[in-house]
Scaffold this active site. Structure first.
Site, mmCIF file in Angstrom:
data_model
loop_
_atom_site.group_PDB
_atom_site.id
_atom_site.type_symbol
_atom_site.label_atom_id
_atom_site.label_comp_id
_atom_site.label_asym_id
_atom_site.label_seq_id
_atom_site.Cartn_x
_atom_site.Cartn_y
_atom_site.Cartn_z
ATOM 1 N N CYS A 87 -7.075 104.932 74.480
ATOM 2 C CA CYS A 87 -8.534 103.681 74.385
ATOM 3 C C CYS A 87 -8.948 103.863 76.577
ATOM 4 O O CYS A 87 -8.273 103.324 76.987
ATOM 5 C CB CYS A 87 -8.090 102.442 74.447
ATOM 6 S SG CYS A 87 -9.637 101.156 74.620
ATOM 7 N N CYS A 137 -9.706 100.704 77.431
ATOM 8 C CA CYS A 137 -8.918 99.557 77.588
ATOM 9 C C CYS A 137 -8.033 99.447 78.930
ATOM 10 O O CYS A 137 -7.624 98.742 79.612
ATOM 11 C CB CYS A 137 -8.425 99.693 76.549
ATOM 12 S SG CYS A 137 -8.887 99.499 74.627
ATOM 13 N N ASP A 138 -7.858 100.957 79.323
ATOM 14 C CA ASP A 138 -6.750 101.381 80.346
ATOM 15 C C ASP A 138 -7.455 102.413 81.329
ATOM 16 O O ASP A 138 -6.490 102.521 82.114
ATOM 17 C CB ASP A 138 -5.877 101.972 79.389
ATOM 18 C CG ASP A 138 -4.755 101.373 78.242
ATOM 19 O OD1 ASP A 138 -5.015 101.088 78.424
ATOM 20 O OD2 ASP A 138 -4.573 102.430 77.441
#
Length: 301
Positions: free
Chosen positions: A130, A133-134
């Site tokens: 992701c 996300c990261d």
């Protein structure tokens, strides 16, 4: 005997349990992993209606609190087998056997892995599925995105705002992504395109990713020193256990917007069913639709 058993505690499953319990039905929700599903790993959610910003974990905690307060029972267990035919449906877990008049399958879908040795051990230590996300954790660093569809190109473009270099690795000579996304790559000099290539192996030191070895068609293999690899080669529905349910060629349960499957009294909700948009809001919508359909079914049998 339950009125409804919900398989899976992502947002589709938990919403189904909430709606079923609020309708006065006896509801059990079974989940072997994290309650909340994949969204719990997202540190920032900004596209959920009426919530300006929250972490996925915060949203999940609020929802599970609602589900329990509404009266649904929660069982952390692994589902071993299902018997869904007939008036009484049976769900066998690693610890018990449960019966219900209806079942809602909301098992979700997981990211498709590269399938390379050491991949699972490096998740969170250089391997991610992701970018949103990261990505921020890799500011100023070198990363690679593996894939050639819309998600992969969107990830590469997103990461180009944070990372010093982004290698985009695709196994074919042309991308499957939309032309508009492909054209935008030219405006990002930090994105290095590597076509006709596959990741041959992951390189690591002391449990941390240090790079990859790449195999290129009609060329020599070579290594790239990296801080992170973002895998975007699709998702796999978690439906292997649902024997007897009609599925498409990719394993998604065949169910339309009414969430009904080929077996009466069995419904599918969320990312595991055939649909074109898989987002948090569509998962929640499926949860409500499937629960109301299950309530209607149990009322008339």
């Amino acid at each position: 005997m339950y009125d409804i058993i919900v398989l899976g505690a992502g947002f589709a499953g938990m919403t189904a349990a909430l709606y079923g319990a609020r309708a006065g039905k006896k509801v059990l929700i079974v989940e072997k992993n994290t309650f909340g599903g994949q969204i719990t790993f997202s540190p920032k959610v900004e596209n959920y209606p009426a919530v300006v910003q929250a972490s996925g974990n915060e949203l999940a905690e609020n929802l599970i609190e609602q589900v329990i307060a509404a009266g649904a029972e929660v069982e952390p267990a692994e589902i071993k087998s299902l018997n869904l035919k007939g008036k009484v449906k049976k769900v066998i877990t690693d610890g018990a056997e449960y019966e219900a008049l209806s079942v809602i399958i909301a098992l979700g879908a997981g990211h498709r892995p590269l399938g390379l040795p050491g991949e699972e051990e490096l998740i969170g230590s250089g391997i991610s599925y992701c970018a949103v996300c990261d990505g921020a954790f890799f500011k100023g660093k070198k990363v690679a995105v593996v894939g050639g569809g819309n998600t992969a190109l969107q990830d590469a473009l997103y990461l180009s705002a944070y990372c010093s270099e982004v290698y985009l690795i695709h196994r074919r000579d042309a991308y499957r992504a939309e032309k508009e996304l492909v054209s935008r790559l030219a405006d990002k000099p930090c994105i290095k395109q590597v076509l006709n290539a596959t990741v041959k192996s992951l390189l690591a030191n002391d449990g941390v990713l240090t790079g990859i070895e790449v195999s290129v068609k009609n060329s020599d293999d070579f290594k790239i020193a990296l801080d992170g690899v973002f895998v975007a080669i699709g998702v796999v529905p978690e439906t292997a256990i649902t024997e007897g349910i009609d599925k498409d060629e990719n394993g998604y349960i065949k169910a339309g917007e009414d969430c009904r499957t080929n077996i009466e009294g069995v419904f599918a909700a969320g990312d595991c069913r055939t649909k074109t948009v898989r987002q948090l809001v569509t998962a929640v919508a499926d949860g409500a639709v499937s629960a109301l359909a299950a309530c209607e079914y149990t009322d008339r049998i």
